[in-house]
Structures are given as structure tokens and as C-alpha cells.
Design an enzyme around this catalytic site. Structure first.
Site, PDB file in Angstrom:
ATOM      1  N   GLU A  29      55.009  69.742 -26.224  1.00  0.00           N
ATOM      2  CA  GLU A  29      56.452  69.834 -26.065  1.00  0.00           C
ATOM      3  C   GLU A  29      56.748  70.510 -24.733  1.00  0.00           C
ATOM      4  OE1 GLU A  29      59.447  72.327 -28.509  1.00  0.00           O
ATOM      5  OE2 GLU A  29      59.315  70.411 -29.552  1.00  0.00           O
ATOM      6  N   ASP A  37      66.517  80.905 -27.992  1.00  0.00           N
ATOM      7  CA  ASP A  37      65.234  81.482 -27.601  1.00  0.00           C
ATOM      8  C   ASP A  37      65.280  82.990 -27.470  1.00  0.00           C
ATOM      9  OD1 ASP A  37      63.438  79.161 -27.255  1.00  0.00           O
ATOM     10  OD2 ASP A  37      64.966  78.534 -25.824  1.00  0.00           O
TER      11      ASP A  37
END
Length: 281
Positions: free
Chosen positions: A53, A64
Site C-alpha cells: 500500500e 493518522d
């Protein structure tokens, strides 16, 4: 149905036919440098990553935690732009593992929706996951991706209601991403396995797409715990952290060691049980 690129078809086959929980490994493009990142992606595939990814660096990665944010900042400070993302994907696919891009919506809009889908397909990406994809833009994005022949994995928030999950499932191809923890990436606390089982069960009632889990799968032991409920798990922070905290060679060695440990844990996990069989697959 739509005409999938060879890369998208390979991802479909991998998640349907592996017979075990696949391992995906995340790394931002341009991190720790453009060339080092490409070399690491190849090494991750050699160490057992089934899916790679590639993250598109962004200034406001709301899902995140501090480790991935710092990696994005490093990549951006070194001048990483979309051309470098595409180059990373082109080089990463030569390692043999399917490559999926992970991006926030703002970079897609800035680059151009149709252009983004087309260029990633040409680069060899199997699909693109956009965790903050606005619902009102989902149709437009899905049309562009289908025309390009790539998958549109969808992020399913744990607090999503039934109608939202049905909508998410309808827009998904490739996989549906089910967070293992209600937290930002990098979460290292305990996992509520009963909640994971319940949530993945809700998803499986609505889709024949594979379920891929991430966020909070911080150790190989936790990957083994989640494996019975998911067709794949994706890790990012465990490999990015040593690249931030250690000297280049030592950090790379530790990151590769972590990939191998996660891959070994998933290979030792219970095989696909009946409750994970997709009736329409």
C-alpha cells in the site's frame, strides 16, 4: 461488473484464493527517500507482504497518528509530488505483489479525479483507497475508477449506521477496510475482539467483498488475533517507526524484520473458517 486491469484482477484473486489472511504493508511514497522507499517496498514483498500500500503524502492526514504524519512530513519536505507517487507505484509492482494507493481526497481533487484514476491504472496500481471520500463524491470517483479498471476499496467507520454501511458496501470493490481500533493509526492499546467480530459480521451481511482490517494491529500477536475475522490485515506504523527512529540501515533491517514477523504470524493463524466464506464469492 467492470473490466478490471490485470493488476486489479490479481488483487481479487489473491484475496479470494489465498485461503489465509493476507498481509498488506503500507509505506508513504517518497519516504524515507524516493529510492529507499522503492527498495523497501521490494524488500517487504520478499519478506512476505502479499499487498503493498503506497501512501500519497498529505498535509492534513486526519486518520493518522504521529508516526505516519511525521513520515508524510518527511516525504513532503523532500519534494514528493504526485509524479513521484506514480513512479513509486510503477517500480513497486515489479516486486510481484499487487499495489494499492492510499490517499486523502484533497490530493485527488488537486490532481484531477479522472486523471488520477487513469494515471494510477497505467502505473500498475490495483486500486485506490480514500478514507475521507465524501459521500457526495463517491459516485463520481467510482465511475472514474471503474472506467480505468481499478478497485475502489472503502473505509468503513466503526460507528457507521446500517444505512451508511450499506452505502459503503455498494461503493466498494477490492475490499472493505474495517478498523480494528477506534483510533488514529499507530494505536498500540488492547483490541476489543468481540467488537471486531461484531463489526466484521455486520459488513459480511452486506457485501461479498473481502474485509481488510487495520489500525491498532500493532504486533504479530494482535495480527494473529484479528486473522479469524479478516481476509487481510494492513500494517503501517510498525514498519514506519523504525525508519524514523533509527539510522537508515538499522531502521530498514528492523522494518523488514517486522514484516517477516507479521507474515509468519498470519501464516500460522487459523485457516479461513466457515463464517468468513462469502456466499456470493
Amino acid at each position: 461488473m467492470y473490466a478490471q486491469t490485470p493488476a486489479a484482477s490479481r488483487l481479487t484473486h489473491l484475496l479470494d484464493q489465498t485461503g489465509r489472511t493476507a498481509l498488506g504493508v503500507f509505506l508513504p511514497a517518497g519516504f524515507p527517500s524516493r529510492t529507499a522507499g522503492i527498495d523497501l517496498l521490494h524488500s517487504f514483498a520478499e519478506q512476505g507482504a502479499d499487498i503493498l500500500e503506497v501512501g500519497v503524502p498529505h498535509t492534513a492526514p486526519v486518520f493518522d497518528g504521529p508516526v505516519i504524519k511525521a513520515a508524510y512530513e518527511t516525504a513532503l519536505a523532500q519534494g514528493t509530488v504526485m509524479a513521484h507517487v506514480l513512479s513509486t507505484v510503477r517500480h513497486a509492482v515489479t516486486g510481484g505483489a499487487p499495489v494499492v494507493a492510499m490517499t486523502y481526497w484533497a490530493p485527488v481533487l488537486a490532481y484531477g479525479i479522472e486523471r488520477f484514476a487513469d494515471d494510477l491504472a497505467v502505473a500498475g496500481a490495483a486500486g485506490v483507497m480514500i478514507p475521507d471520500l465524501p459521500p457526495h463524491e463517491a459516485g463520481r470517483w467510482r465511475a472514474a475508477a471503474r472506467k480505468a479498471g481499478i478497485h475502489t476499496p472503502q473505509f468503513a467507520p466503526r460507528d457507521a449506521g446500517d444505512e451508511d454501511l450499506t452505502r459503503i458496501a455498494a461503493a466498494a470493490s477490492g475490499w472493505i477496510y474495517a478498523p480494528a481500533a477506534v483510533a488514529a493509526t499507530g494505536y498500540q492499546g488492547d483490541l476489543d475482539l468481540a467488537a471486531i467480530q461484531h463489526f466484521t459480521g455486520r459488513l459480511r451481511h452486506r457485501t461479498e467483498q473481502p474485509i481488510v482490517a487495520g489500525i491498532g494491529i500493532s504486533t504479530p500477536a494482535r495480527a494473529r488475533q484479528v486473522a479469524p475475522y479478516a481476509d487481510g490485515v494492513v500494517i503501517g506504523t510498525p514498519v514506519v517507526r523504525p525508519l524514523l527512529e533509527q539510522a537508515a540501515a538499522r531502521g530498514a533491517a528492523q522494518a523488514m524484520g517486522h514484516v517477516r514477523a507479521f507474515a509468519d504470524a498470519l501464516r500460522a493463524a487459523t485457516a479461513v473458517p466457515p463464517h468468513r466464506t462469502r456466499a456470493c464469492a
